[in-house]
Write a protein that holds these residues in place. Structure first.
Motif, PDB file in Angstrom:
ATOM      1  N   GLU A   1      -3.398  19.597  -8.592  1.00  0.00           N
ATOM      2  CA  GLU A   1      -2.303  20.329  -7.651  1.00  0.00           C
ATOM      3  C   GLU A   1      -1.823  19.170  -7.913  1.00  0.00           C
ATOM      4  OE1 GLU A   1      -3.669  20.782  -3.600  1.00  0.00           O
ATOM      5  OE2 GLU A   1      -4.195  22.298  -3.588  1.00  0.00           O
TER       6      GLU A   1
ATOM      7  N   ASP B   1      -4.980  29.788 -11.367  1.00  0.00           N
ATOM      8  CA  ASP B   1      -5.135  29.276  -9.777  1.00  0.00           C
ATOM      9  C   ASP B   1      -5.725  29.671  -9.697  1.00  0.00           C
ATOM     10  OD1 ASP B   1      -2.284  27.934  -9.961  1.00  0.00           O
ATOM     11  OD2 ASP B   1      -1.584  30.114  -9.563  1.00  0.00           O
TER      12      ASP B   1
ATOM     13  N   TYR C   1      -6.949  20.486   3.845  1.00  0.00           N
ATOM     14  CA  TYR C   1      -5.170  20.751   3.906  1.00  0.00           C
ATOM     15  C   TYR C   1      -4.852  21.644   5.043  1.00  0.00           C
ATOM     16  CZ  TYR C   1      -6.282  21.273  -1.434  1.00  0.00           C
ATOM     17  OH  TYR C   1      -6.721  21.570  -2.772  1.00  0.00           O
TER      18      TYR C   1
ATOM     19  N   SER D   1      -9.349  21.371  -6.534  1.00  0.00           N
ATOM     20  CA  SER D   1      -8.350  21.582  -6.250  1.00  0.00           C
ATOM     21  C   SER D   1      -6.997  20.653  -6.187  1.00  0.00           C
ATOM     22  CB  SER D   1      -8.106  22.798  -5.199  1.00  0.00           C
ATOM     23  OG  SER D   1      -8.965  21.886  -4.222  1.00  0.00           O
TER      24      SER D   1
ATOM     25  N   GLN E   1       1.880  18.333  -9.401  1.00  0.00           N
ATOM     26  CA  GLN E   1       3.296  17.959  -9.010  1.00  0.00           C
ATOM     27  C   GLN E   1       3.450  17.072  -9.855  1.00  0.00           C
ATOM     28  OE1 GLN E   1       0.832  16.488  -5.460  1.00  0.00           O
ATOM     29  NE2 GLN E   1       0.812  18.529  -4.596  1.00  0.00           N
TER      30      GLN E   1
END
Length: 397
Positions: A117, A132, A103, A113, A121
């Motif tokens: 995401e 989470d 990232y 992860s 999204q």
């Protein structure tokens, strides 16, 4: 219908779990080995079901399937490949490829992860604190950040994963993520994990005595045969023997090699790439090719295992102000001592190797050049007494 083809390790299972949370029974999840994925994709492409959304996570396809998936996508098919291995970065040239190693904040990504995401999204899943937490534990374990952060819960999650079938683990985790307010292990799991931790420690202690050091392609490798606990074994052996560049763990039953390193200057994915494999900089794997078998098995088989440093010493300790004595199977004596703000190495009475800035550098030289280990106290005392006798005799002349 959603199809998910994913890896059969914790990170791959994490992808399956978040997919189940997002799609429920509408998700058809297939857990694959690295070698098994391509057969699954070939069968999918033969059927050409464009109504199904295909996700591939934590794995990469071969060149033939890469071209097949691109043709499928251009013909209106729905496919998304999500991965975090640098060997998969070339898939980003396709609209259906999504590969990210780390990232923007410098943290390493995991397939779980990235997939989580992506689902958030695209409005396919709603975030929760429990989800989470689970995704972060998987990410920390897969990237090995858990050790640096002392996040034992991440390691224990992986231990729990290996104590049951993938399907059982998936069912248990999905129920917990959908109903629990926080992510935690229950009392029975905690007791089970305590027992497993002791089992792992015993296994690693035994395997330490079987490690064989050798040089392959100008790198110092430690080779060990093991069918279980590859991550724990690679990490512990790497820390125990830092003079080795990497650890190669051979699973002869599975015809696989796992590569692990604790060093930043070694990228084991490059080593795995020599044999058609890949992975991360510090954890990678490959199939047991003919060349790999020759280098890691046949040529190494006659060699002796590494000897561990004496660990109950009171006098012959590392960085001792009186010097540290090492020995090897050739009956050579290597004496490391401080001099002029640095460290020197005496081999059978002759100084060699120049001066070293740190004790660790001097020890690395001794272990790599002479396959030596820290001698026991009684050998050390005899060595010092002999040395003092020689000095006294010289003074009397």
């Amino acid at each position: 219908m959603y199809l998910l083809y994913t890896h059969n390790d914790l990170d791959g299972a994490g992808c399956g779990i978040v997919a189940r949370c997002a799609f429920g029974v509408k998700a058809d999840i297939r857990y694959n080995s690295i070698g098994g994925l391509n057969l699954q994709v070939e069968r999918f492409l033969e059927k050409g079901k464009k109504k199904h959304q295909l996700f591939i996570t934590d794995l990469a396809v071969n060149e033939a399937n890469e071209q097949g998936l691109d043709a499928f996508a251009k013909a209106g098919g729905k496919v998304k490949l999500i991965d975090h291995h640098k060997t998969s970065l070339h898939f980003n040239r396709y609209a259906w490829g999504m590969v990210q190693v780390e990232y923007e904040n410098g943290k390493l990504a995991s397939a779980t992860s990235l997939f989580y995401e992506y689902l958030l999204q695209n409005g396919l899943l709603k975030p929760t604190p429990t989800l989470d937490a689970f995704v972060e534990l998987v990410r920390q374990y897969d990237t090995w950040e858990w050790e640096r952060n002392n996040q034992q819960q991440a390691k224990r999650l992986n231990d729990l994963f290996h104590l049951m079938s993938i399907e059982e683990f998936e069912e248990k985790m999905v129920a917990r993520l959908q109903h629990a307010e926080t992510f935690a292990f229950d009392d029975f799991e905690e007791k089970l994990l305590d027992i497993e931790e002791e089992k792992i420690e015993r296994y690693v202690r035994r395997k330490k005595r079987e490690l064989i050091p050798t040089v392959i392609h100008d790198l110092y490798a430690g080779i060990v045969h093991a069918e279980s606990y590859h991550s724990e074994l690679g990490n512990e052996l790497g820390k125990e023997y830092p003079h080795l560049d990497y650890i190669a763990i051979l699973n002869m039953g599975g015809k696989r090699i796992s590569f692990r390193t604790v060093h930043d200057y070694v990228d084991v994915s490059d080593i795995a790439g020599r044999y058609g494999g890949g992975g991360h900089a510090k954890a990678a794997g490959a199939s047991m090719t003919e060349e790999a078998y020759r280098q890691y098995v046949a040529e190494v088989f006659p060699m002796e295992p590494i000897r561990a440093d004496a660990f109950r010493n009171a006098f012959n300790t590392k960085k001792s102000p009186y010097g540290s004595l090492y020995e090897n199977r050739k009956d050579q004596s290597m004496f490391i001592f401080s001099v002029g703000g640095g460290w020197a190495v005496d081999v059978d009475g002759e100084e060699e190797g120049g001066r070293f800035a740190t004790f660790e550098e001097a020890e690395r030289y001794v272990k790599r050049q002479y396959a030596a280990w820290l001698a026991r106290d009684e050998v050390y005392v005899s060595f010092l007494m002999e040395h003092m006798a020689e000095q006294k005799a010289k003074l009397q002349v």
